[in-house]
Design an enzyme around this catalytic site. Structure first.
Site, PDB file in Angstrom:
ATOM      1  CE  LYS A  91      -4.447  -1.303   2.128  1.00 31.08           C
ATOM      2  NZ  LYS A  91      -5.614  -1.128   2.595  1.00 31.08           N
ATOM      3  CE  LYS A 101      -6.117  -7.212  -1.552  1.00 35.55           C
ATOM      4  NZ  LYS A 101      -5.920  -7.050  -0.017  1.00 35.55           N
ATOM      5  CE  LYS A 147     -13.628  -2.486  -0.200  1.00 32.40           C
ATOM      6  NZ  LYS A 147     -13.600  -2.188   1.554  1.00 32.40           N
TER       7      LYS A 147
HETATM    8  P1  TYM Z   1     -10.752  -5.483   3.720  1.00 32.76           P
HETATM    9  O1  TYM Z   1     -11.282  -4.152   4.114  1.00 32.76           O
HETATM   10  O2  TYM Z   1      -9.617  -4.726   2.540  1.00 32.76           O
HETATM   11  O3  TYM Z   1     -11.518  -6.940   3.130  1.00 32.76           O
HETATM   12  C1  TYM Z   1     -13.330  -7.511   3.631  1.00 32.76           C
HETATM   13  C2  TYM Z   1     -12.633  -8.900   3.798  1.00 32.76           C
HETATM   14  O4  TYM Z   1     -12.140  -9.599   2.823  1.00 32.76           O
HETATM   15  C3  TYM Z   1     -11.617 -10.570   2.615  1.00 32.76           C
HETATM   16  N1  TYM Z   1     -11.261  -9.900   1.071  1.00 32.76           N
HETATM   17  C4  TYM Z   1     -11.615 -11.064   0.276  1.00 32.76           C
HETATM   18  N2  TYM Z   1     -11.388 -12.545   0.749  1.00 32.76           N
HETATM   19  C5  TYM Z   1     -10.969 -13.083  -0.705  1.00 32.76           C
HETATM   20  N3  TYM Z   1      -9.927 -12.060  -2.186  1.00 32.76           N
HETATM   21  C6  TYM Z   1     -10.184 -11.549  -2.007  1.00 32.76           C
HETATM   22  N4  TYM Z   1      -9.825 -10.733  -3.379  1.00 32.76           N
HETATM   23  C7  TYM Z   1     -10.685 -10.295  -0.668  1.00 32.76           C
HETATM   24  N5  TYM Z   1     -10.879  -9.163  -1.062  1.00 32.76           N
HETATM   25  C8  TYM Z   1     -11.345  -8.650   0.396  1.00 32.76           C
HETATM   26  C9  TYM Z   1     -10.521  -9.757   3.302  1.00 32.76           C
HETATM   27  O5  TYM Z   1      -9.346 -10.557   3.676  1.00 32.76           O
HETATM   28  C10 TYM Z   1     -11.303  -9.585   4.597  1.00 32.76           C
HETATM   29  O6  TYM Z   1     -11.637 -10.264   5.598  1.00 32.76           O
HETATM   30  N6  TYM Z   1      -7.633  -5.276   7.719  1.00 32.76           N
HETATM   31  C11 TYM Z   1      -8.621  -6.032   7.142  1.00 32.76           C
HETATM   32  C12 TYM Z   1     -10.026  -5.052   8.069  1.00 32.76           C
HETATM   33  C13 TYM Z   1     -10.244  -5.378   9.592  1.00 32.76           C
HETATM   34  C14 TYM Z   1     -10.297  -6.264   9.858  1.00 32.76           C
HETATM   35  C15 TYM Z   1     -10.216  -6.442  11.807  1.00 32.76           C
HETATM   36  C16 TYM Z   1     -10.413  -8.092  10.210  1.00 32.76           C
HETATM   37  C17 TYM Z   1      -9.652  -4.797  10.293  1.00 32.76           C
HETATM   38  N7  TYM Z   1     -10.066  -5.369  11.924  1.00 32.76           N
HETATM   39  C18 TYM Z   1     -10.077  -7.335  12.526  1.00 32.76           C
HETATM   40  C19 TYM Z   1     -10.177  -8.860  10.708  1.00 32.76           C
HETATM   41  C20 TYM Z   1     -10.691  -8.602  12.099  1.00 32.76           C
HETATM   42  C21 TYM Z   1      -9.316  -4.672   6.130  1.00 32.76           C
HETATM   43  O7  TYM Z   1      -8.453  -4.754   5.225  1.00 32.76           O
HETATM   44  O8  TYM Z   1      -9.889  -6.000   5.107  1.00 32.76           O
END
Ligand code: TYM
Length: 334
Positions: free
Chosen positions: A114, A198, A201
């Site tokens: 990032k 992957k 967004k």
């Molecule tokens: P975020 O907002 O990027 O994504 C949310 C969830 O979607 C999953 N995900 C995917 N899974 C499979 N293939 C993909 N292409 C894909 N893109 C996104 C992510 O793995 C996630 O589960 N850091 C985290 C948010 C967070 C969090 C937490 C998660 C903050 N605090 C505590 C668990 C526990 C994030 O940026 O997810």
């Protein structure tokens, strides 16, 4: 005595949720809600580690909540709220900043991706983002965390931080070591344009992803245009080793049709990818477009969405405050 099981997970409110979020996370959130106590959080404080337009952020928080509800999360069964409304997240994050190690953060690949080539310009928040994520989970003493494979490294760091806190403050088992729950079938949905990246967004081309709010026509067009392979579909996985885009389409089809890969390859081998694409588009349209319609409908009543967040905040805050009291005491804060 059996430990209490508690699920926590979060999603960033940074725009349209997509098929990766849906298959990698949201679908699991919904099925876990049937068997365990669950807390699901719209992590707005994580989102602002990269600049967000304030008005867009406000809308995106509500839209992410609407996506949770539209996929089947039920605020009477799960606690659903936005992160910044429970101040314990930032308080515990500070304490954990003082437990976590710079060397650990330096290994985080998501920061490297990032921040890009000019790390000096990235926000400090982006760098310590994984410590806030550990705070989210540990604030509730969560034991299970459903995420996509891209979050695995952050989860391992959360475990290291929990372990170090327990050692530093001589309180074995105070924080449970949270276990990642990563879907075995499809832990990483890849971009429709480049099967080595992957689905995300932040990828520029909207053709790289299926958004939950996409219309029937958009889904059809995107799947039609998705990169695949000019050869016919093989009868074994080995032949897809060097064809990440084709493999991705087959994986998505397998997940969405509830058939394992072997069965899919049996059904599809010898056929052109256009055949798979037509069937895949039909399945995606019937599964995703009702979700999109429901999101749009829910967004028509913002007061109702805000009420759900308010109730969730109150419930989350009770658990957070109770745990924080003990955490402060362990650390020696008066
Ligand atoms: P975020 O907002 O990027 O994504 C949310 C969830 O979607 C999953 N995900 C995917 N899974 C499979 N293939 C993909 N292409 C894909 N893109 C996104 C992510 O793995 C996630 O589960 N850091 C985290 C948010 C967070 C969090 C937490 C998660 C903050 N605090 C505590 C668990 C526990 C994030 O940026 O997810």
């Amino acid at each position: 005595m059996e430990k209490k099981r508690l699920v926590f997970s979060g999603v960033q409110p940074t725009g349209n949720l997509h098929l990766g979020n849906y298959l990698g996370a949201l679908k699991n959130f919904v099925s876990l809600q049937k068997e365990m106590n669950c807390i699901y959080c719209v992590v707005d404080l994580h989102a602002i580690t990269v600049f967000q337009n304030p008005n867009e952020l406000r809308n995106n928080v509500l839209e992410t909540l609407a996506s949770f509800l539209a996929t089947g999360l039920d605020p009477d069964k799960s606690i659903i709220f936005n992160q910044s409304s429970v101040s314990g997240h930032t308080e515990l994050a500070w304490i954990l900043n003082c437990v976590s190690k710079i060397g650990w953060l330096n290994r985080m690949t998501q920061f490297k991706d990032k921040a890009g080539s000019d790390k000096e310009k990235a926000s400090v928040g982006l760098y310590i983002y994984p410590n806030l994520m550990a705070a989210d989970i540990l604030l509730y003493k969560a034991t299970h965390v459903p995420v996509g494979a891209d979050q695995k490294q952050h989860l391992e760091l959360s475990r290291d931080i929990a372990q170090k806190f327990n050692n530093d403050f001589n309180c074995k088992d105070f924080f449970p070591l949270p276990e990642p729950l990563i879907s075995k079938n499809i832990s990483r949905v890849m971009s429709l344009r480049d099967g080595t990246k992957k689905m995300s967004k932040s990828e520029e081309s909207d053709y790289s992803r299926i958004n939950l709010k996409d219309t029937k026509d958009e889904i059809s067009k995107k799947i039609k245009k998705a990169k695949s392979d000019s050869n016919q579909i093989p009868d074994n996985l080995k032949d897809l080793d060097t064809k990440p885009e084709a493999l991705n389409l087959i994986n998505i089809y397998s997940e969405i049709s509830n058939n394992n890969i072997e069965k899919v390859l049996n059904e599809m081998s010898g056929k052109e990818y256009s055949f798979l694409k037509t069937k895949l588009a039909d399945l995606l349209i019937s599964e995703i477009t009702p979700v999109g319609k429901e999101i749009k409908k829910l967004l028509g009543d913002k007061a109702h969405l805000e009420q759900i967040l308010q109730k969730g905040k109150e419930k989350a805050n009770i658990i957070a405050e109770e745990n924080l009291k003990n955490i402060r005491e362990k650390v020696g804060l008066i």
